[in-house]
Design an enzyme around this catalytic site. Structure first.
Site, PDB file in Angstrom:
ATOM      1  N   ASP A 197       0.832  -1.206   0.000  1.00  0.00           N
ATOM      2  CA  ASP A 197       0.000   0.000   0.000  1.00  0.00           C
ATOM      3  C   ASP A 197       0.871   1.264   0.000  1.00  0.00           C
ATOM      4  OD1 ASP A 197      -2.781   1.016   0.425  1.00  0.00           O
ATOM      5  OD2 ASP A 197      -1.919   1.858   2.249  1.00  0.00           O
ATOM      6  N   GLU A 250       1.588  -0.065  -4.781  1.00  0.00           N
ATOM      7  CA  GLU A 250       0.629   1.000  -5.069  1.00  0.00           C
ATOM      8  C   GLU A 250       1.400   2.305  -4.993  1.00  0.00           C
ATOM      9  OE1 GLU A 250      -3.689   2.673  -3.602  1.00  0.00           O
ATOM     10  OE2 GLU A 250      -2.079   2.485  -2.173  1.00  0.00           O
ATOM     11  N   HIS A 324     -10.957  -0.804  -4.963  1.00  0.00           N
ATOM     12  CA  HIS A 324     -11.793  -0.435  -3.820  1.00  0.00           C
ATOM     13  C   HIS A 324     -11.765   1.059  -3.493  1.00  0.00           C
ATOM     14  CE1 HIS A 324      -7.726  -0.715  -2.522  1.00  0.00           C
ATOM     15  NE2 HIS A 324      -8.035  -0.057  -1.414  1.00  0.00           N
TER      16      HIS A 324
HETATM   17  O1  LIG Z   1      -4.309   9.210  -5.714  1.00  0.00           O
HETATM   18  P1  LIG Z   1      -2.872   8.899  -5.407  1.00  0.00           P
HETATM   19  O2  LIG Z   1      -2.192   9.967  -4.599  1.00  0.00           O
HETATM   20  O3  LIG Z   1      -2.106   8.549  -6.670  1.00  0.00           O
HETATM   21  O4  LIG Z   1      -2.807   7.620  -4.450  1.00  0.00           O
HETATM   22  C1  LIG Z   1      -3.312   6.357  -4.739  1.00  0.00           C
HETATM   23  C2  LIG Z   1      -4.324   5.902  -3.698  1.00  0.00           C
HETATM   24  O5  LIG Z   1      -3.702   6.059  -2.416  1.00  0.00           O
HETATM   25  C3  LIG Z   1      -4.527   5.831  -1.271  1.00  0.00           C
HETATM   26  O6  LIG Z   1      -4.924   4.468  -1.212  1.00  0.00           O
HETATM   27  C4  LIG Z   1      -4.419   3.500  -0.330  1.00  0.00           C
HETATM   28  O7  LIG Z   1      -4.015   3.955   0.945  1.00  0.00           O
HETATM   29  C5  LIG Z   1      -5.056   4.404   1.828  1.00  0.00           C
HETATM   30  C6  LIG Z   1      -4.420   4.482   3.192  1.00  0.00           C
HETATM   31  O8  LIG Z   1      -3.895   3.227   3.547  1.00  0.00           O
HETATM   32  C7  LIG Z   1      -6.287   3.476   1.883  1.00  0.00           C
HETATM   33  O9  LIG Z   1      -7.343   4.179   2.478  1.00  0.00           O
HETATM   34  C8  LIG Z   1      -6.694   3.018   0.492  1.00  0.00           C
HETATM   35  O10 LIG Z   1      -7.780   2.135   0.558  1.00  0.00           O
HETATM   36  C9  LIG Z   1      -5.469   2.405  -0.153  1.00  0.00           C
HETATM   37  O11 LIG Z   1      -5.730   1.808  -1.397  1.00  0.00           O
HETATM   38  C10 LIG Z   1      -5.755   6.728  -1.363  1.00  0.00           C
HETATM   39  O12 LIG Z   1      -6.606   6.516  -0.272  1.00  0.00           O
HETATM   40  C11 LIG Z   1      -6.531   6.468  -2.646  1.00  0.00           C
HETATM   41  O13 LIG Z   1      -7.659   7.318  -2.739  1.00  0.00           O
HETATM   42  C12 LIG Z   1      -5.607   6.720  -3.839  1.00  0.00           C
HETATM   43  O14 LIG Z   1      -6.276   6.328  -5.023  1.00  0.00           O
END
Ligand SMILES: O=P(O)(O)OC[C@H]1O[C@H](O[C@H]2O[C@H](CO)[C@@H](O)[C@H](O)[C@H]2O)[C@H](O)[C@@H](O)[C@@H]1O
Length: 554
Positions: A197, A250, A324
């Site tokens: 993540d 990610e 998600h």
């Molecule tokens: O939109 P970006 O800045 O390119 O980032 C990508 C995604 O990052 C985050 O997602 C992940 O981390 C979060 C915290 O652990 C978690 O809430 C999420 O479910 C993870 O997939 C961010 O929250 C996303 O909205 C972005 O798409």
């Protein structure tokens, strides 16, 4: 080594897949009950969103115990059974490892709070500035300041996400050791896939300074050179020992240059990367919480850059429309009404035949769409709730703010899987944690009986496994200036065969002028979402609404 080009990965959001014990929440035994369904798709691995012990402030991305299954989702015995049963059908397990931060309930944070110096060094603890203001002016990605008071002390801890998600300090070798121990624990349980993540924001500078604006702020903690160093170290100490491992990072707001380094095999970091640039083409002025139609030319430009440059540099892309965190792609880039089926198949074709490893988010293979809830009361996601408040603070009316949440909320993709047309979509016997919608028309039972999208996905997956042009070929985009069609060629070095892919992103017919080199060739249709009769490639090719067409020419 694994041929990543032949793999397809399915994503399951456990909380929303299937509730086996009637508590309204999906669980691991529920997933086990549905393995026959998964088997039909013939995917190679399943990425499971976190089901570790967590207070669930961010639906499991706030991990309180990296070694235990949250009782809401099942037991370790259930997990072992899942791994074993998946192994029998040749499907691997990919776990979601959240190491940029952990829950403030995690024993690491709790020990730090209790004064244990060893664990205090696991976090970014800083004192307020001389004038009493927060250590830096950084903003949390979920809204508000990125600092929260560290218990009853003079310190603040950094949280790039929710205040209950404290950022971990990767500069500390003890923390990194603890992280590798977690990865190796799950490897010892037969896990070969790991998704990391927001792993590219782990390399914050040790001296944290104020930012001058949102973009500059990101540069202070995103893609810094140490991330590569730490990934190489993690690789050497954990999954790198297993030639069959598959890993994906990610990457938040990343660059192609960094993504090549993250995923090039000779760099020994990760197998592939998720980038999100193509999913921001419906952000007005780069702002997520806005409502605007997607910019098709921008989308094409981004696919061109990421496909061609990653190919030239030897990097590897994870290919996806949905996950998600994203509202459903069909609502954003297709037509969820009149052309739901055609546009779902077109979108699938557009990315499944590209260079990389495709990911399918549960329900995408049915053409599931956004639930379009009617009230803010239906939404539960922490990011959406914060965004609603922020939008109103900025002067929007509740109605205006709600319309944006409805379009962009992460809950759009988190609604329970539609198994049948019943009240709770066959997901649960009781009211689920998030309500399903539109299951009367779109559900597994109906799709397997009369539908065509599932079947189309099966064909795409089969093609990837059998056609080297798809799994191993290079890529070159063409018709770059066409305002309606995304088209590309897949080719192998020293081979004459080529695969040409045409996808019409709009609900109206369109005629394209074919480049001369593709005219009057012998054509074999590989896949299409329309019936193709007497197809030959001449000067002009007509594409029907949301048509997808892939042909092989020699
Ligand atoms: O939109 P970006 O800045 O390119 O980032 C990508 C995604 O990052 C985050 O997602 C992940 O981390 C979060 C915290 O652990 C978690 O809430 C999420 O479910 C993870 O997939 C961010 O929250 C996303 O909205 C972005 O798409």
């Amino acid at each position: 080594m694994v041929n990543l080009g032949k793999k397809v990965i399915y994503q399951i959001y456990p909380k929303s897949f299937y509730d086996s014990n009637g508590d309204g929440i999906g669980d691991i035994p529920g997933i086990i009950k549905k393995l026959d369904y998964i088997k039909k798709l013939n995917v190679d691995m399943i990425w499971f969103n976190p089901f570790f012990v967590s207070p669930q402030h961010d639906n499991g991305y706030d991990i309180a115990d990296y070694y235990k299954i949250d009782p809401r989702f099942g037991t370790m015995a259930d997990f072992d059974e899942l791994v074993a049963k998946l192994k029998k059908i040749n499907v691997g397990v990919m776990l979601d490892m959240v190491f940029n931060h952990c829950s403030t309930d995690n024993e690491w944070f709790q020990k730090a709070l209790a004064g244990d110096k060893k664990y205090q060094k696991f976090f970014y603890l800083r004192k307020a500035k001389a004038d009493g203001s927060l250590p830096t002016n950084w903003q949390s990605k979920f809204g508000g300041p990125a600092w929260a008071k560290f218990g009853d002390t003079d310190y603040y801890y950094l949280h790039l996400y929710d205040p209950t998600q404290a950022d971990l300090d990767w500069h500390n070798p003890e923390l990194r050791k603890a992280v590798y121990k977690v990865v190796n624990f799950w490897r010892s349980k037969g896990v070969q896939g790991f998704r990391f993540d927001v792993i590219n924001v782990t390399g914050k500078a040790q001296k944290l300074v104020d930012s001058t604006g949102p973009d500059q702020e990101k540069s202070l903690y995103t893609d810094t050179p140490v991330v590569h160093k730490y990934l190489k170290e993690m690789n050497a100490n954990t999954f790198g020992k297993d030639p069959n491992s598959i890993t994906v990072g990610e990457m938040s707001s990343t660059t192609i240059k960094n993504s090549i380094e993250y995923s090039k095999p000779s760099e020994h970091e990760l197998s592939m990367v998720f980038n999100f640039h193509h999913l921001k083409v419906d952000y007005k002025n780069g702002e997520k919480w806005t409502k605007t139609p997607f910019d098709f030319m921008k989308l094409k430009e981004l696919f061109t850059q990421w496909q061609e440059k990653m190919d030239q540099g030897g990097g590897w892309n994870a290919l996806f429309w949905n996950n998600h965190d994203q509202p459903i792609a069909l609502n954003r880039f297709g037509d969820p009404g009149k052309y739901r089926i055609k546009s779902a198949e077109m979108l699938a074709t557009a990315i499944h035949l590209m260079r990389g490893t495709p990911y399918i988010y549960m329900g995408e293979e049915l053409g599931m769409v956004n639930p379009d809830y009617s009230s803010m009361k239906d939404y539960v996601d922490v990011e959406s709730l914060n965004a609603f408040k922020e939008l109103k603070k900025k002067g929007m009316t509740a109605k205006e703010a709600f319309e944006i949440i409805q379009t962009k909320s992460r809950d759009n993709s988190r609604t329970p899987m539609h198994w049948d047309a019943s009240k709770y979509a066959g997901f649960s016997k009781v009211k689920p944690w998030l309500m399903p919608k539109k299951q009367d028309k779109i559900n597994v039972q109906e799709e397997l009986r009369h539908g065509e999208i599932f079947n189309y996905y099966q064909k795409l997956i089969k093609l990837r496994k059998n056609e080297p042009l798809i799994s191993d070929g290079h890529i070159k985009m063409f018709l770059k200036n066409d305002p309606q069609i995304l088209a590309y060629e897949r080719f192998l070095e020293n081979k004459n065969d080529k695969l040409l892919v045409f996808t019409n992103f709009y609900g109206k017919k369109h005629i394209v002028q074919l480049p001369e080199k593709y005219q009057n060739k012998h054509v074999q249709v590989i896949i299409s979402n329309y019936k193709q009769t007497n197809l030959s490639l001449n000067e002009r090719l007509t594409l029907r609404p949301y048509e997808a067409l892939a042909v092989k020419i020699s």
